[in-house]
Structures are given as C-alpha cells and as structure tokens.
Design an enzyme around this catalytic site. Structure first.
Site, PDB file in Angstrom:
ATOM      1  N   SER A 107       0.940  -1.081   0.023  1.00  0.00           N
ATOM      2  CA  SER A 107      -0.028  -0.016  -0.094  1.00  0.00           C
ATOM      3  C   SER A 107       0.869   1.455  -0.002  1.00  0.00           C
ATOM      4  O   SER A 107       0.312   2.458  -0.079  1.00  0.00           O
ATOM      5  CB  SER A 107      -0.914  -0.144   1.158  1.00  0.00           C
ATOM      6  OG  SER A 107      -0.110   0.029   2.608  1.00  0.00           O
ATOM      7  N   LYS A 167      -5.914   4.839   8.444  1.00  0.00           N
ATOM      8  CA  LYS A 167      -4.579   5.566   7.832  1.00  0.00           C
ATOM      9  C   LYS A 167      -4.839   6.948   7.730  1.00  0.00           C
ATOM     10  O   LYS A 167      -3.745   7.843   8.209  1.00  0.00           O
ATOM     11  CB  LYS A 167      -4.236   5.104   6.574  1.00  0.00           C
ATOM     12  CG  LYS A 167      -3.699   3.638   6.321  1.00  0.00           C
ATOM     13  CD  LYS A 167      -3.405   3.314   5.196  1.00  0.00           C
ATOM     14  CE  LYS A 167      -2.830   1.712   5.121  1.00  0.00           C
ATOM     15  NZ  LYS A 167      -2.362   1.131   3.920  1.00  0.00           N
TER      16      LYS A 167
END
Length: 342
Positions: free
Chosen positions: A240, A285
């Site tokens: 990611s 996140k």
C-alpha cells in the site's frame, strides 16, 4: 451460598486472563503511524526537500478477547476473521513472507515509474516467480516450498507471475509439468501434477479449474538504476505504500521540491503503468496521518477508498486536505498547482 463467595474473585481473575492472553480466530487492526520516507529512501546525490512525504500504516495483530471487545467499542479499531486477512491455508509465517514480497514488488513498481517519469536510467529484469504460499492438499503443498523461485515451465523460461499462470492454464487435471526452481541457492527440477482446486476456489461460474496449488505468486524483479537507489523498509509489509514511494523517489531525482514545504501523507498501490490501486484500512490511515499533523492526504479513488477517507476526515474534524488520485500523474498535477508553504 457463603462458601462460594470466595471463589468469585478468582473466577474474575481467570476471566481477565482469558480475555487478555487467549487468542481467538480474529485479527485486530488499529491506526498505525505516518513514517517520513526520507530516512527510508535514499537516491545517490539526492535533492533535499523542505517538507516530507509520508507512508501511512495500520497495525495488525492476532486478537484476543480483550482486543475484540475494545475494537467493538472503538470507531477506528476493527476485528476481522482470520480468513479475511490470511488465506485459508496460509500460516502466519507465510502471511508475513507474502507481505514482505508484496512490499518489495511495490518498491520495484515505484522505482520504475519514478525513474521513467524523471527520465533517469533504469534497467529492469524479471527473473522468475516467488512461491509465497501453497494450498493444503494440492500438489504444491508437498513438492514446493515458500520461498522457491520458479524460473522455467517445461523448459520454457518463466519471467513473471502472469506468464506462469497463463502457462499452467494450458494443462488439465492429472497432467504433469516440470518446473525449474531455485531453492536454497540451488537449481532443482520438480515434476508436479495438476489437480482440481477445492470447491471454494472455483471460478465465479463454478467451473472446475486445475492447478498446482500455489497462492499469491509474486514476480521477482531485479532493477539497476543510475543514480543508485537504496530503500530500507525495516520489515514494513504489504503493497500500500507504492504511491508514496513513487513520490519520494521522484522528488529526490528531480530539481523541483514537490513537497513545497508541506507534510504530505497518503496511501495506494502502484503498478508499472503508474496506476494507483485501492488498499484496506483507509479510515485508520487517515487517523494516522492526522496524528502526524499531515497537511495533505492522497487517497486512491477505487473501491470507495476516497469516499471512506472523506468520511473519516470529517468525523475526526481534521484540517488535512483529502486528495483523490487514480494515477501517479494525478498526484503530480495536484502538487504542481499547490502553492508553496509560507
């Protein structure tokens, strides 16, 4: 009844111990941190930046009863069944190995995109396919090891995972193929039959498929660059961080400081075409980036990532700007228009 009263404290203590230490078949996730990429990525004779690019992480671990309950009472902690994180036949060690392989692939894609965009010299060689997991009961379970590098199929050179998958599609159940594998630095020939996949792994139409039983094959790519590049991710796993790796490498390669003095976080996978793909844990996140006082957060558009990132930003009332991106160039276009921090 009196004689039982003395046992209640011990029963409570036992329950607390069970909640704290006994694992359950779930994983626990929570916001991680936002790591500055300058200490992690170093281009030879790099250009320095006033601001920072940051990758964002989600902390993942095996859950116990206490963490399960904690997650149920928290907006930004989650629990997932084991088979939502790991493959159904994947061990914890295989899962961790796969995550590291995916991180390496992410680094390679980021390097390729950044060097090509910066018009710098790069040499790319795909050299085979890593086995990162096997399916229980399938031929690979007995004949291949996690970490094997497959380099040939029936004498034909195999350079990418796509080539291996397409090559195996030409064979039917009970047919046998010969793989050339590099194991412990030694080349070996492995004769392996194809067998029908378990019912749960059939395709969407329910058609029977046959294979050797490896999961998550990863292309092993060797890259040489000029100027030289060093990346030290210190056991960070998963794909990611691809977008943010690309931005940091590109920033160090070019004369322009693309950070413009800001703290810029984000997430998203990266492929060699420069396309940004979706990731998991986007809300967590966003929280991690806000905790690190980021000014900007790049979010993939696909799979509702951007929608969820905006929802999280509004919920935590952050001043951080959430920017949707589909490609690396989308991120650059935004940065081109960004005014320099005062």
């Amino acid at each position: 009844m009196k004689r039982y009263r003395g046992y209640w404290p011990w029963a409570g203590l036992l329950l607390a111990i069970l909640l704290a230490f006994v694992p359950i078949p779930y994983y626990f996730t929570q916001p991680g941190d936002a790591k500055e990429l300058t200490p992690i990525i170093e281009v030879e004779d790099r250009n320095e930046a006033e601001g920072t690019f940051m990758l964002t992480t989600v902390l993942v671990g095996k859950a116990n009863g206490a963490k399960y309950l904690w997650a149920k009472l928290s907006d930004y902690r989650e629990v997932y069944p084991e088979d939502h994180i790991r493959g159904s036949d994947e061990t914890e060690e295989e899962y961790q190995s796969r995550q590291l392989q995916l991180m390496q692939s992410s680094q390679h894609a980021a390097t390729i995109v950044a060097y090509k965009e910066a018009d710098k010299e790069i040499e790319i060689k795909n050299k085979g396919v890593f086995v990162t997991g096997v399916i229980s009961g399938m031929p690979a379970d007995d004949l291949l090891n996690v970490g094997d590098l497959i380099t040939e199929l029936n004498g034909k050179v195999i350079k990418t995972a796509e080539e291996l998958v397409e090559g195996l599609k030409k064979f039917e159940a009970n047919e046998e193929v010969e793989l050339t594998v590099v194991r412990d630095s030694k080349e070996e020939k492995v004769n392996i039959p194809l067998k029908p996949f378990p019912e749960k792994l059939m395709d969407e139409d329910g058609d029977e498929r046959a294979g050797i039983g490896i999961t998550y094959p990863v292309t092993f790519t060797e890259i040489k660059t000029d100027p030289k590049l060093k990346i030290d991710t210190n056991q960070i796993g998963g794909p990611s961080a691809g977008l943010m790796f690309t931005l940091e490498i590109y920033n160090q390669l070019t004369d322009t400081d693309w950070t413009k003095g800001y703290h810029i976080a984000g997430t998203g996978t990266m492929n060699e075409k420069g396309e940004v793909g979706p990731i998991g844990g986007i809300k967590q996140k966003v929280v991690a980036a806000d905790n690190a006082e980021a000014d900007v957060f790049f979010s993939p558009v696909a799979a509702d990532n951007y929608k969820e990132a905006k929802e999280a930003a509004e919920d935590i009332n952050t001043d951080m700007e959430i920017v949707p991106v589909k490609t690396f160039k989308d991120a650059l276009d935004y940065l081109k228009e960004l005014k320099h921090s005062e």
